[in-house]
Design an enzyme around this catalytic site. Structure first.
Site, short mmCIF file in Angstrom:
data_model
loop_
_atom_site.label_atom_id
_atom_site.label_comp_id
_atom_site.label_asym_id
_atom_site.label_seq_id
_atom_site.Cartn_x
_atom_site.Cartn_y
_atom_site.Cartn_z
N GLY A 25 -10.23 -10.37 13.06
CA GLY A 25 -9.17 -10.95 13.91
C GLY A 25 -9.10 -10.32 15.28
O GLY A 25 -8.02 -10.02 15.77
N ALA A 26 -10.27 -10.16 15.91
CA ALA A 26 -10.32 -9.36 17.15
C ALA A 26 -10.64 -10.16 18.39
O ALA A 26 -11.11 -9.61 19.38
CB ALA A 26 -11.32 -8.22 16.97
N ASN A 103 -7.82 -5.80 10.67
CA ASN A 103 -6.78 -6.03 11.68
C ASN A 103 -6.13 -7.41 11.55
O ASN A 103 -4.94 -7.56 11.83
CB ASN A 103 -7.43 -5.88 13.06
CG ASN A 103 -6.52 -6.34 14.19
OD1 ASN A 103 -5.63 -5.61 14.62
ND2 ASN A 103 -6.71 -7.57 14.66
N SER A 154 2.00 -1.53 9.39
CA SER A 154 3.10 -1.84 10.32
C SER A 154 4.28 -0.93 10.02
O SER A 154 4.52 -0.55 8.87
CB SER A 154 3.53 -3.29 10.14
OG SER A 154 4.65 -3.57 10.94
N TYR A 167 6.71 -10.45 5.41
CA TYR A 167 5.82 -9.63 6.25
C TYR A 167 5.94 -8.15 5.86
O TYR A 167 4.92 -7.48 5.63
CB TYR A 167 6.18 -9.83 7.73
CG TYR A 167 5.44 -8.91 8.66
CD1 TYR A 167 4.14 -9.18 9.07
CD2 TYR A 167 6.05 -7.73 9.13
CE1 TYR A 167 3.46 -8.30 9.92
CE2 TYR A 167 5.38 -6.87 9.98
CZ TYR A 167 4.08 -7.16 10.37
OH TYR A 167 3.40 -6.29 11.20
#
Ligand SMILES: NC(=O)c1ccc[n+]([C@@H]2O[C@H](COP(=O)([O-])OP(=O)(O)OC[C@H]3O[C@@H](n4cnc5c(N)ncnc54)[C@H](OP(=O)(O)O)[C@@H]3O)[C@@H](O)[C@H]2O)c1
Length: 255
Positions: A25-26, A103, A154, A167
């Site tokens: 996901g970069a 990521n 996170s 989340y």
């Protein structure tokens, strides 16, 4: 698979010279900052994208500008087949994987009573199952090279945010997965996580919220993508004895 591969004109130097880093996901935002930081440390870099093909192409060109090899691979991290094909392709293109950075993820704000089963499952599929699937698919390569896995957790996986139950729960699960994998995959593979707090990615729609969060943060500001990338580079270049850790990078917000 829509691949863009570039070859360096020069030989890279840096703490990751001769290594290969795969960042999921970069195409943009934090993943892009991490991929560029790895390239600046001399690593050949494979990035994945899902929908952001154009951004991925730009990022690959910028990575290659650091004098390293770069490839962008399309992948849906929730899909086992897609993940296996992507890892195979990354290895074919760059010769192996030394560092995997999980990521790719999704973030969503929903009042608790309005979270649907579909939303709950989708967040867990990308944020928790995704890192599991990519790590499992890359195991053989990581073991061969005494590699590293770095998960993007996170602050929301450590602190309860009322309008982010799915989340927060998915990231808390990822923090535990980090610790389980650190134990299960030792001694060959070190596994750690970076848990960002509020990161300002200069989105106009988030400006007011960012100002408010900066006031609540002991460091009196929000973080930058480069600061998260620096924490990921710390684990990427750290002694192998450092494993199973979740490093909060939040300017003290979670204290
Ligand atoms: N930004 C923050 O302030 C913050 C704070 C705490 C934690 N984090 C964590 O840090 C990481 C990066 O943050 P970010 O804000 O840069 O992330 P982001 O923009 O929300 O997502 C990063 C990328 O994940 C990819 N992705 C989503 N679902 C996917 C799927 N099913 N398969 C493959 N790729 C998928 C997307 O790729 P495409 O665009 O190609 O579709 C997206 O560009 C995430 O794990 C995030 O949870 C960020």
């Amino acid at each position: 698979m829509a691949n863009v591969t570039t070859n360096p004109a020069t030989t890279a130097t840096g703490k990751l010279a001769g290594k290969t880093v795969l960042v999921t996901g970069a195409a943009k935002r934090l993943g892009r900052a991490i991929a560029l930081a790895a390239a600046r440390e001399g690593a050949d870099v494979a990035i994945t994208f899902h929908h952001s093909a154009k951004d991925a192409q730009h990022t690959v060109v910028d990575i290659a500008g650091c004098g390293v090899r770069a490839v962008a691979l399309k992948c849906d991290v929730t899909d086992e087949k897609s993940v296996k094909a992507m890892v195979k392709e990354a290895v074919r293109e760059l010769g192996g994987i030394d560092v995997l950075v999980n990521n790719a993820a999704n973030y969503e704000t929903v009042e608790f009573e309005h979270i649907t089963v579909k939303q709950w499952d989708a967040i867990f599929a990308s944020n928790t199952r995704g890192p599991f699937l990519v790590s499992r698919a890359a195991l053989k390569q990581l073991r061969l090279r005494g590699g590293k896995i770095i998960n993007l957790g996170s602050l929301g996986g450590l602190r309860p945010w009322a309008t982010h139950a799915h989340y927060c729960s998915s990231k808390a699960a990822l923090h535990m997965l980090t610790r389980v994998m650190a134990k299960a995959l030792a001694p060959q593979i070190a596994v750690n996580a970076v848990a960002p707090g509020m990161i300002d990615l200069a989105e106009p729609s988030a400006a007011a919220f960012m100002r408010q969060m900066a006031k609540q943060t002991p460091m009196r500001r929000n973080g930058t993508g480069e600061e998260i990338a620096a924490a990921v580079m710390f684990f990427a270049t750290a002694p192998h004895f450092i494993t199973g850790q979740v490093l909060t990078v939040d300017g003290g917000l979670g204290l």
